[in-house]
Scaffold this motif. Structure first.
Motif, mmCIF file in Angstrom:
data_model
loop_
_atom_site.group_PDB
_atom_site.id
_atom_site.type_symbol
_atom_site.label_atom_id
_atom_site.label_comp_id
_atom_site.label_asym_id
_atom_site.label_seq_id
_atom_site.Cartn_x
_atom_site.Cartn_y
_atom_site.Cartn_z
ATOM 1 N N ALA A 60 101.129 50.956 -2.790
ATOM 2 C CA ALA A 60 101.988 52.025 -3.306
ATOM 3 C C ALA A 60 101.405 52.608 -4.585
ATOM 4 O O ALA A 60 101.389 53.836 -4.775
ATOM 5 C CB ALA A 60 103.395 51.499 -3.553
ATOM 6 N N ARG A 61 100.915 51.753 -5.466
ATOM 7 C CA ARG A 61 100.333 52.248 -6.719
ATOM 8 C C ARG A 61 99.106 53.103 -6.440
ATOM 9 O O ARG A 61 98.918 54.161 -7.043
ATOM 10 C CB ARG A 61 99.960 51.072 -7.636
ATOM 11 C CG ARG A 61 101.167 50.288 -8.164
ATOM 12 C CD ARG A 61 100.775 49.360 -9.294
ATOM 13 N NE ARG A 61 99.847 48.311 -8.867
ATOM 14 C CZ ARG A 61 100.210 47.147 -8.351
ATOM 15 N NH1 ARG A 61 101.504 46.875 -8.180
ATOM 16 N NH2 ARG A 61 99.313 46.240 -8.010
ATOM 17 N N ASP A 62 98.265 52.663 -5.517
ATOM 18 C CA ASP A 62 97.038 53.415 -5.203
ATOM 19 C C ASP A 62 97.368 54.808 -4.675
ATOM 20 O O ASP A 62 96.745 55.800 -5.071
ATOM 21 C CB ASP A 62 96.197 52.656 -4.176
ATOM 22 C CG ASP A 62 95.537 51.415 -4.741
ATOM 23 O OD1 ASP A 62 95.501 51.285 -5.988
ATOM 24 O OD2 ASP A 62 95.067 50.569 -3.957
ATOM 25 N N PHE A 63 98.333 54.885 -3.769
ATOM 26 C CA PHE A 63 98.695 56.190 -3.222
ATOM 27 C C PHE A 63 99.275 57.103 -4.310
ATOM 28 O O PHE A 63 98.926 58.281 -4.399
ATOM 29 C CB PHE A 63 99.712 56.033 -2.091
ATOM 30 C CG PHE A 63 99.119 55.655 -0.766
ATOM 31 C CD1 PHE A 63 97.929 56.202 -0.323
ATOM 32 C CD2 PHE A 63 99.777 54.759 0.062
ATOM 33 C CE1 PHE A 63 97.397 55.857 0.910
ATOM 34 C CE2 PHE A 63 99.249 54.405 1.294
ATOM 35 C CZ PHE A 63 98.051 54.963 1.720
ATOM 36 N N ALA A 64 100.163 56.570 -5.136
ATOM 37 C CA ALA A 64 100.783 57.380 -6.185
ATOM 38 C C ALA A 64 99.737 57.902 -7.165
ATOM 39 O O ALA A 64 99.730 59.093 -7.518
ATOM 40 C CB ALA A 64 101.840 56.564 -6.929
ATOM 41 N N LEU A 65 98.839 57.025 -7.601
ATOM 42 C CA LEU A 65 97.818 57.444 -8.573
ATOM 43 C C LEU A 65 96.845 58.434 -7.954
ATOM 44 O O LEU A 65 96.375 59.361 -8.627
ATOM 45 C CB LEU A 65 97.083 56.214 -9.107
ATOM 46 C CG LEU A 65 97.971 55.228 -9.904
ATOM 47 C CD1 LEU A 65 97.178 53.989 -10.294
ATOM 48 C CD2 LEU A 65 98.565 55.897 -11.136
ATOM 49 N N ALA A 66 96.554 58.261 -6.669
ATOM 50 C CA ALA A 66 95.668 59.207 -5.998
ATOM 51 C C ALA A 66 96.302 60.599 -5.955
ATOM 52 O O ALA A 66 95.626 61.614 -6.186
ATOM 53 C CB ALA A 66 95.358 58.729 -4.575
ATOM 54 N N LEU A 67 97.587 60.665 -5.678
ATOM 55 C CA LEU A 67 98.256 61.962 -5.609
ATOM 56 C C LEU A 67 98.373 62.600 -6.988
ATOM 57 O O LEU A 67 98.204 63.816 -7.135
ATOM 58 C CB LEU A 67 99.638 61.807 -4.982
ATOM 59 C CG LEU A 67 99.637 61.547 -3.479
ATOM 60 C CD1 LEU A 67 101.012 61.154 -3.000
ATOM 61 C CD2 LEU A 67 99.142 62.788 -2.720
ATOM 62 N N LEU A 68 98.666 61.806 -8.011
ATOM 63 C CA LEU A 68 98.745 62.364 -9.358
ATOM 64 C C LEU A 68 97.380 62.843 -9.838
ATOM 65 O O LEU A 68 97.282 63.775 -10.637
ATOM 66 C CB LEU A 68 99.331 61.337 -10.319
ATOM 67 C CG LEU A 68 100.818 61.021 -10.095
ATOM 68 C CD1 LEU A 68 101.261 59.857 -10.960
ATOM 69 C CD2 LEU A 68 101.677 62.250 -10.370
ATOM 70 N N GLY A 69 96.330 62.226 -9.337
ATOM 71 C CA GLY A 69 94.983 62.681 -9.675
ATOM 72 C C GLY A 69 94.510 63.828 -8.830
ATOM 73 O O GLY A 69 93.551 64.524 -9.197
ATOM 74 N N VAL B 106 98.035 57.135 8.127
ATOM 75 C CA VAL B 106 97.472 57.007 6.782
ATOM 76 C C VAL B 106 97.609 55.553 6.370
ATOM 77 O O VAL B 106 98.706 55.074 6.070
ATOM 78 C CB VAL B 106 98.185 57.935 5.774
ATOM 79 C CG1 VAL B 106 97.709 57.655 4.354
ATOM 80 C CG2 VAL B 106 97.955 59.396 6.123
ATOM 81 N N ASP B 107 96.490 54.847 6.376
ATOM 82 C CA ASP B 107 96.489 53.444 5.993
ATOM 83 C C ASP B 107 95.916 53.211 4.606
ATOM 84 O O ASP B 107 96.196 52.196 3.980
ATOM 85 C CB ASP B 107 95.670 52.626 6.998
ATOM 86 C CG ASP B 107 96.532 52.072 8.130
ATOM 87 O OD1 ASP B 107 97.606 51.535 7.825
ATOM 88 O OD2 ASP B 107 96.129 52.197 9.295
ATOM 89 N N ALA B 108 95.105 54.124 4.135
ATOM 90 C CA ALA B 108 94.398 53.917 2.869
ATOM 91 C C ALA B 108 94.198 55.252 2.177
ATOM 92 O O ALA B 108 94.437 56.326 2.750
ATOM 93 C CB ALA B 108 93.042 53.253 3.138
ATOM 94 N N VAL B 109 93.743 55.186 0.914
ATOM 95 C CA VAL B 109 93.562 56.399 0.120
ATOM 96 C C VAL B 109 92.576 57.351 0.786
ATOM 97 O O VAL B 109 92.744 58.578 0.723
ATOM 98 C CB VAL B 109 93.099 56.025 -1.300
ATOM 99 C CG1 VAL B 109 92.661 57.255 -2.075
ATOM 100 C CG2 VAL B 109 94.216 55.310 -2.055
ATOM 101 N N VAL B 110 91.569 56.820 1.468
ATOM 102 C CA VAL B 110 90.608 57.699 2.133
ATOM 103 C C VAL B 110 91.294 58.515 3.225
ATOM 104 O O VAL B 110 90.976 59.696 3.444
ATOM 105 C CB VAL B 110 89.410 56.889 2.701
ATOM 106 C CG1 VAL B 110 89.864 55.924 3.802
ATOM 107 C CG2 VAL B 110 88.311 57.810 3.201
ATOM 108 N N ASP B 111 92.251 57.908 3.932
ATOM 109 C CA ASP B 111 93.012 58.653 4.945
ATOM 110 C C ASP B 111 93.861 59.740 4.290
ATOM 111 O O ASP B 111 93.999 60.850 4.828
ATOM 112 C CB ASP B 111 93.932 57.712 5.726
ATOM 113 C CG ASP B 111 93.178 56.601 6.437
ATOM 114 O OD1 ASP B 111 92.066 56.856 6.933
ATOM 115 O OD2 ASP B 111 93.711 55.476 6.482
#
Length: 506
Positions: free
Chosen positions: A324-333, A294-299
């Motif tokens: 880190a912020r991108d992954f966290a916000l993606a999961l919360l969304g 997993v390298d990016a939000v798309v992964d």
């Protein structure tokens, strides 16, 4: 349960309700309290040359007059010292009138080696530093190294916050009534209490239930009914799937520690989510733990679709910044998507620090409709990065800070330390009391984050999962003792987990 903690104001209300309900009046409760303290003194210190009872003018002092009378009736050499006469007509005045000992002024207090002090000056309701004669009595007792039996709380310790207000007695034993107070468990007050004896003086559980306390001591009774026990027909995915984000090739160990802890705590499947450049490093060290690039939000989105993991940990060894912020916000969304399966995100270490410049972004996402549970595990420094105004507010106790942070962030906040506080957005909070200094070792917090994720993956509610994880983590470390390193903790959890499972079966 007797794990509720009462603030001084709640304790006063419990006294009022108990008196109104009967059969004991205020003086009756005071006599029960004095009897409990006197019994402890006689049992623990029968050889004391002399017993000095120090009484304040309030109800704590009233308890002291009862103690002095009972000790005298038992044939003990007792000296009674008072800092001021009780208010006329009060329960304390009745207790003083029933005590035939002639009180001496506290200003003349003197003691000798081999004697004992019963501290009945102020108790839990103290709001300002002891001064004058009281401060002098504390200094004399401390300098002589006298054992102190404190009534309710050592004078000088705040029952609300555990703060030491100027100076305080260091109790060998503290006898408190009905329920403990936050000051018994929060540092530095906890270190002043010595052994804590909880005495029943006739304030029933029904009275406590009417007060409906929202603060608890973190013991298994608080969360054991929600503790996950595998069904006979359970398979690995029914036991939950926890996923841990890994850092780069030189920082993979923390994520693997976290993953192992998640697996040991019962998650049926655990996956390390690794950047491509760390895949080989992680693969060389993983056996039962799965691995995914997993390298990016798309992964991450593809992984959510393919494997439907239920909990995540982001932060251990991950690195600080936008990724880190991108992954966290993606999961919360992700919770806003239909049936995503994401139950919770544990944000630890670098995951917390990544939001130090824009905490509102994190808080807003956590407040979003359908967002999964957010659990944050800050130590003192990380708490200050995310909640600087609260951290700097000297008027707030650690308990109050954790509560305010949980409400602001809409998160379960595990405010770590020797007196870890776990707080929920709805106002519930628990103070941990089984910690050990052996846990102050690199990687210990990574293991804690993994335990939380493992319990979340199995469907345990977030507050209960956080409380259970903190207790299990501390218990495992305490039992292991000296020489503990973080790698020891996952295996040290096994006997603790076994006993918890047996408790649920019983």
């Amino acid at each position: 349960m007797r794990n509720e903690l009462l603030s001084p104001a709640e304790m006063a209300e419990a006294d009022r309700l108990a008196i109104a309900e009967g059969p004991l009046d205020g003086y009756g409760l005071m006599q029960r309290a004095g009897e409990a303290v006197a019994a402890v003194v006689l049992a623990r210190y029968p050889a004391a040359k002399r017993m000095h009872v120090l009484c304040g003018p309030g109800n704590n002092g009233g308890d002291g007059y009862v103690v002095a009378r009972l000790l005298q009736e038992s044939g003990v050499n007792v000296a009674l010292w008072e800092s001021g006469e009780p208010r006329a007509g009060s329960d304390a005045a009745l207790a003083a009138a029933d005590c035939s000992l002639e009180p001496k002024p506290l200003s003349a207090f003197a003691a000798e080696t081999g004697s004992l002090v019963v501290d009945a000056l102020y108790g839990a309701g103290l709001s300002k530093a002891p001064a004058g004669d009281a401060a002098r009595a504390i200094r004399i007792s401390t300098d002589l190294g006298l054992p102190v039996v404190a009534i309710d709380l050592p004078s000088g310790v705040s029952g609300e916050s555990g703060a030491i207000l100027g100076s305080a007695f260091r109790g060998a034993v503290t006898v408190t009534f009905a329920r403990k107070k936050p000051g018994h468990l929060l540092l530095p007050g906890r270190g002043q209490c010595g052994e804590i004896v909880l005495a029943d003086i006739g304030i029933g559980d029904g009275i406590i239930a009417r007060i409906a306390p929202r603060t608890f001591e973190n013991v298994p009774a608080l969360w054991l009914p929600a503790f996950p026990v595998p069904a006979v027909d359970a398979h690995k995915y029914r036991r939950g799937h926890a996923s841990i984000f890994s850092g780069g090739p030189s920082a993979t160990g923390a994520a693997r520690l976290t993953a192992l802890a998640a697996a040991r705590s019962g998650a049926g499947a655990v996956t390390v989510l690794s950047p491509a450049n760390a895949m080989q490093v992680n693969a060389a060290h993983l056996t039962s733990i799965m691995l995914r690039k997993v390298d990016a939000v798309v992964d991450l989105g593809a992984f959510l679709t393919d494997r439907r993991p239920s909990s995540f940990v982001l932060g251990p060894g991950f690195g600080i910044g936008e990724k880190a912020r991108d992954f966290a916000l993606a999961l919360l969304g992700a919770g806003q998507a239909q049936d995503s399966g994401v139950e919770g995100l544990v944000l630890d270490a670098d995951g917390i620090t990544s939001f130090r410049d824009e905490p509102e972004t994190l808080f807003q996402a956590a407040h979003g409709s359908g967002a999964p549970a957010l659990v944050m595990t800050p130590h003192e420094g990380e708490f200050g990065r995310l909640f600087p105004d609260m951290a700097d507010d000297k008027a707030l106790s650690k308990l109050a800070k954790a509560r305010a942070a949980a409400a602001l962030a809409n998160a379960i906040v595990i405010y770590k330390g020797a007196d870890t506080v776990i707080a929920a957005p709805d106002g519930r909070a628990a103070i941990n009391s089984n910690g050990a200094p052996w846990l102050a070792t690199a990687g210990s917090g990574d293991v804690l984050a993994g335990i939380v994720a493992g319990l979340l993956a199995q469907g345990m509610p977030a507050f209960e999962a956080a409380c259970a994880a903190v207790w299990i983590h501390a218990e495992a470390g305490s039992r292991f003792g000296p020489g503990l390193i973080a790698e020891d903790l996952p295996l040290a959890m096994v006997p603790v987990l076994r006993e918890l499972m047996e408790s649920t079966a019983g």
